[in-house]
Design a protein around this motif. Structure first.
Motif, PDB file in Angstrom:
ATOM      1  N   ASN A 176       3.683   6.849   4.487  1.00  0.00           N
ATOM      2  CA  ASN A 176       4.526   7.836   3.818  1.00  0.00           C
ATOM      3  C   ASN A 176       5.980   7.565   4.142  1.00  0.00           C
ATOM      4  OD1 ASN A 176       2.366   9.276   2.683  1.00  0.00           O
ATOM      5  ND2 ASN A 176       1.979  10.274   4.652  1.00  0.00           N
ATOM      6  N   ILE A 177       6.536   6.594   3.458  1.00  0.00           N
ATOM      7  CA  ILE A 177       7.926   6.224   3.673  1.00  0.00           C
ATOM      8  C   ILE A 177       8.721   6.710   2.468  1.00  0.00           C
ATOM      9  CG2 ILE A 177       9.533   4.295   3.939  1.00  0.00           C
ATOM     10  CD1 ILE A 177       7.228   2.665   5.059  1.00  0.00           C
TER      11      ILE A 177
ATOM     12  N   ASP B 113      11.342   6.904  -0.517  1.00  0.00           N
ATOM     13  CA  ASP B 113      11.777   5.800  -1.376  1.00  0.00           C
ATOM     14  C   ASP B 113      13.042   5.119  -0.872  1.00  0.00           C
ATOM     15  OD1 ASP B 113       9.647   6.042  -3.081  1.00  0.00           O
ATOM     16  OD2 ASP B 113      10.697   7.382  -4.467  1.00  0.00           O
ATOM     17  N   ARG B 114      14.047   5.886  -0.420  1.00  0.00           N
ATOM     18  CA  ARG B 114      15.284   5.275   0.078  1.00  0.00           C
ATOM     19  C   ARG B 114      15.012   4.412   1.298  1.00  0.00           C
ATOM     20  NH1 ARG B 114      19.089  10.269   0.623  1.00  0.00           N
ATOM     21  NH2 ARG B 114      17.259  10.637   1.780  1.00  0.00           N
ATOM     22  N   ALA B 115      14.198   4.896   2.217  1.00  0.00           N
ATOM     23  CA  ALA B 115      13.879   4.128   3.427  1.00  0.00           C
ATOM     24  C   ALA B 115      13.122   2.854   3.052  1.00  0.00           C
ATOM     25  CB  ALA B 115      13.051   4.970   4.394  1.00  0.00           C
ATOM     26  N   TYR B 116      12.219   2.976   2.107  1.00  0.00           N
ATOM     27  CA  TYR B 116      11.477   1.794   1.659  1.00  0.00           C
ATOM     28  C   TYR B 116      12.423   0.770   1.031  1.00  0.00           C
ATOM     29  CZ  TYR B 116       8.442  -1.179  -1.107  1.00  0.00           C
ATOM     30  OH  TYR B 116       7.829  -2.261  -1.663  1.00  0.00           O
ATOM     31  N   ASP B 117      13.303   1.242   0.143  1.00  0.00           N
ATOM     32  CA  ASP B 117      14.263   0.337  -0.502  1.00  0.00           C
ATOM     33  C   ASP B 117      15.138  -0.362   0.531  1.00  0.00           C
ATOM     34  OD1 ASP B 117      13.259   1.019  -2.968  1.00  0.00           O
ATOM     35  OD2 ASP B 117      14.864   2.448  -3.426  1.00  0.00           O
ATOM     36  N   GLN B 118      15.591   0.369   1.532  1.00  0.00           N
ATOM     37  CA  GLN B 118      16.432  -0.228   2.572  1.00  0.00           C
ATOM     38  C   GLN B 118      15.631  -1.238   3.404  1.00  0.00           C
ATOM     39  OE1 GLN B 118      19.733   0.201   2.808  1.00  0.00           O
ATOM     40  NE2 GLN B 118      19.726  -1.387   4.357  1.00  0.00           N
ATOM     41  N   ALA B 119      14.400  -0.895   3.716  1.00  0.00           N
ATOM     42  CA  ALA B 119      13.552  -1.814   4.487  1.00  0.00           C
ATOM     43  C   ALA B 119      13.325  -3.110   3.712  1.00  0.00           C
ATOM     44  CB  ALA B 119      12.215  -1.146   4.824  1.00  0.00           C
ATOM     45  N   MET B 120      13.141  -3.003   2.407  1.00  0.00           N
ATOM     46  CA  MET B 120      12.930  -4.208   1.600  1.00  0.00           C
ATOM     47  C   MET B 120      14.189  -5.067   1.547  1.00  0.00           C
ATOM     48  SD  MET B 120       9.813  -4.267   0.903  1.00  0.00           S
ATOM     49  CE  MET B 120       9.718  -5.590  -0.257  1.00  0.00           C
ATOM     50  N   LYS B 121      15.363  -4.462   1.535  1.00  0.00           N
ATOM     51  CA  LYS B 121      16.620  -5.224   1.528  1.00  0.00           C
ATOM     52  C   LYS B 121      16.827  -5.957   2.839  1.00  0.00           C
ATOM     53  CE  LYS B 121      19.100  -2.270  -1.703  1.00  0.00           C
ATOM     54  NZ  LYS B 121      20.165  -1.288  -1.856  1.00  0.00           N
ATOM     55  N   ASN B 122      16.347  -5.389   3.937  1.00  0.00           N
ATOM     56  CA  ASN B 122      16.589  -5.951   5.273  1.00  0.00           C
ATOM     57  C   ASN B 122      15.453  -6.853   5.760  1.00  0.00           C
ATOM     58  OD1 ASN B 122      19.004  -4.574   5.442  1.00  0.00           O
ATOM     59  ND2 ASN B 122      18.067  -2.796   6.424  1.00  0.00           N
ATOM     60  N   ARG B 123      14.435  -7.082   4.960  1.00  0.00           N
ATOM     61  CA  ARG B 123      13.304  -7.878   5.429  1.00  0.00           C
ATOM     62  C   ARG B 123      13.706  -9.334   5.637  1.00  0.00           C
ATOM     63  NH1 ARG B 123      10.159 -10.202   0.835  1.00  0.00           N
ATOM     64  NH2 ARG B 123      11.533  -9.889  -0.920  1.00  0.00           N
ATOM     65  N   ARG B 124      13.002  -9.976   6.537  1.00  0.00           N
ATOM     66  CA  ARG B 124      13.252 -11.383   6.853  1.00  0.00           C
ATOM     67  C   ARG B 124      12.006 -12.190   6.540  1.00  0.00           C
ATOM     68  NH1 ARG B 124      15.790 -10.542  12.816  1.00  0.00           N
ATOM     69  NH2 ARG B 124      17.567  -9.318  12.164  1.00  0.00           N
ATOM     70  N   PRO B 125      12.186 -13.455   6.090  1.00  0.00           N
ATOM     71  CA  PRO B 125      11.011 -14.298   5.856  1.00  0.00           C
ATOM     72  C   PRO B 125      10.276 -14.582   7.158  1.00  0.00           C
ATOM     73  CG  PRO B 125      13.013 -15.334   5.003  1.00  0.00           C
ATOM     74  CD  PRO B 125      13.423 -14.096   5.735  1.00  0.00           C
ATOM     75  N   LEU B 126       8.980 -14.786   7.066  1.00  0.00           N
ATOM     76  CA  LEU B 126       8.174 -15.100   8.241  1.00  0.00           C
ATOM     77  C   LEU B 126       8.359 -16.545   8.648  1.00  0.00           C
ATOM     78  CD1 LEU B 126       4.875 -13.325   7.317  1.00  0.00           C
ATOM     79  CD2 LEU B 126       6.492 -12.650   9.068  1.00  0.00           C
ATOM     80  N   PRO B 127       8.234 -16.856   9.922  1.00  0.00           N
ATOM     81  CA  PRO B 127       8.302 -18.257  10.343  1.00  0.00           C
ATOM     82  C   PRO B 127       7.156 -19.062   9.746  1.00  0.00           C
ATOM     83  CG  PRO B 127       8.115 -16.762  12.233  1.00  0.00           C
ATOM     84  CD  PRO B 127       8.046 -15.933  11.005  1.00  0.00           C
TER      85      PRO B 127
ATOM     86  N   LYS C  65       4.649  -9.121   1.305  1.00  0.00           N
ATOM     87  CA  LYS C  65       4.455  -8.159   2.386  1.00  0.00           C
ATOM     88  C   LYS C  65       4.360  -6.773   1.784  1.00  0.00           C
ATOM     89  CE  LYS C  65       6.569  -6.781   6.769  1.00  0.00           C
ATOM     90  NZ  LYS C  65       5.888  -5.548   6.769  1.00  0.00           N
ATOM     91  N   GLY C  66       3.332  -6.046   2.181  1.00  0.00           N
ATOM     92  CA  GLY C  66       3.193  -4.668   1.726  1.00  0.00           C
ATOM     93  C   GLY C  66       4.150  -3.754   2.472  1.00  0.00           C
ATOM     94  N   SER C  67       4.325  -2.556   1.976  1.00  0.00           N
ATOM     95  CA  SER C  67       5.272  -1.623   2.585  1.00  0.00           C
ATOM     96  C   SER C  67       4.796  -1.092   3.934  1.00  0.00           C
ATOM     97  CB  SER C  67       5.531  -0.445   1.648  1.00  0.00           C
ATOM     98  OG  SER C  67       4.338   0.283   1.442  1.00  0.00           O
ATOM     99  N   CYS C  68       3.504  -1.188   4.224  1.00  0.00           N
ATOM    100  CA  CYS C  68       2.964  -0.632   5.461  1.00  0.00           C
ATOM    101  C   CYS C  68       2.679  -1.695   6.522  1.00  0.00           C
ATOM    102  CB  CYS C  68       1.684   0.143   5.173  1.00  0.00           C
ATOM    103  SG  CYS C  68       1.968   1.575   4.141  1.00  0.00           S
ATOM    104  N   GLY C  69       3.167  -2.864   6.324  1.00  0.00           N
ATOM    105  CA  GLY C  69       2.928  -3.934   7.295  1.00  0.00           C
ATOM    106  C   GLY C  69       1.868  -4.885   6.798  1.00  0.00           C
TER     107      GLY C  69
END
Length: 152
Positions: free
Chosen positions: A4-5, A7-21, A130-134
């Motif tokens: 239960n994230i 929408d704004r928090a989800y959008d921000q999390a998606m902008k700040n995501r990093r690619p996996l090694p 990557k899904g929104s919940c990990g």
């Protein structure tokens, strides 16, 4: 369990995501159905593709010290929004000395072979999302094993 994230928090999390090694994406590679690789005098090998007709080809002269492109052609398949391509390159056999220099990328990976000889190269192309919940999802798109003869 659901996520239960707001929408704004989800959008921000998606902008700040990093690619996996690459380590994580390498473990996600799976064996797929066998397909024939187009014949080019510079290399021979086998390709497995989840995309019908998907292939990889070498472009440019295959000479020591010269960059050569491995071009992934997925016949119009486009990565979905939010997903990215992960490329892994392994040299399973090569002449004595250092391994070739590799600049992985999609749709082109650039390799520079430092000396003449025969190289066995394994190229893996995966779609990562990557899904929104990990958690991470890796979809193998193409893998090719090439035997490359590098001229002096």
């Amino acid at each position: 369990m659901s996520c239960n994230i707001p929408d704004r928090a989800y959008d921000q999390a998606m902008k700040n995501r990093r690619p996996l090694p690459a380590l994580f994406t390498a473990r996600a590679a799976l064996v797929l159905a066998w397909a024939a690789l187009l014949s080019v005098p510079a290399f021979a090998g086998q390709t497995h593709s989840a995309v019908p007709g998907g292939e990889v080809r070498l472009e440019g002269p295959v000479k020591a010290g010269q960059p050569v492109k491995a071009v992934f052609d997925l016949k119009g398949y486009a990565l979905p929004a939010g997903a990215y391509a992960a490329i892994n390159v392994e040299f399973t056999a090569h002449p004595e000395g250092a391994k070739p220099e590799v600049r992985p990328g999609y749709p082109e990976t650039v390799m520079t072979f430092d000396r003449p000889g025969t190289y066995s190269v394994l190229l893996l192309l995966n779609e990562i999302s990557k899904g929104s919940c990990g958690g991470v999802s890796a979809k193998p798109l193409l893998d090719a094993e090439l035997d490359v003869d590098v001229a002096p």
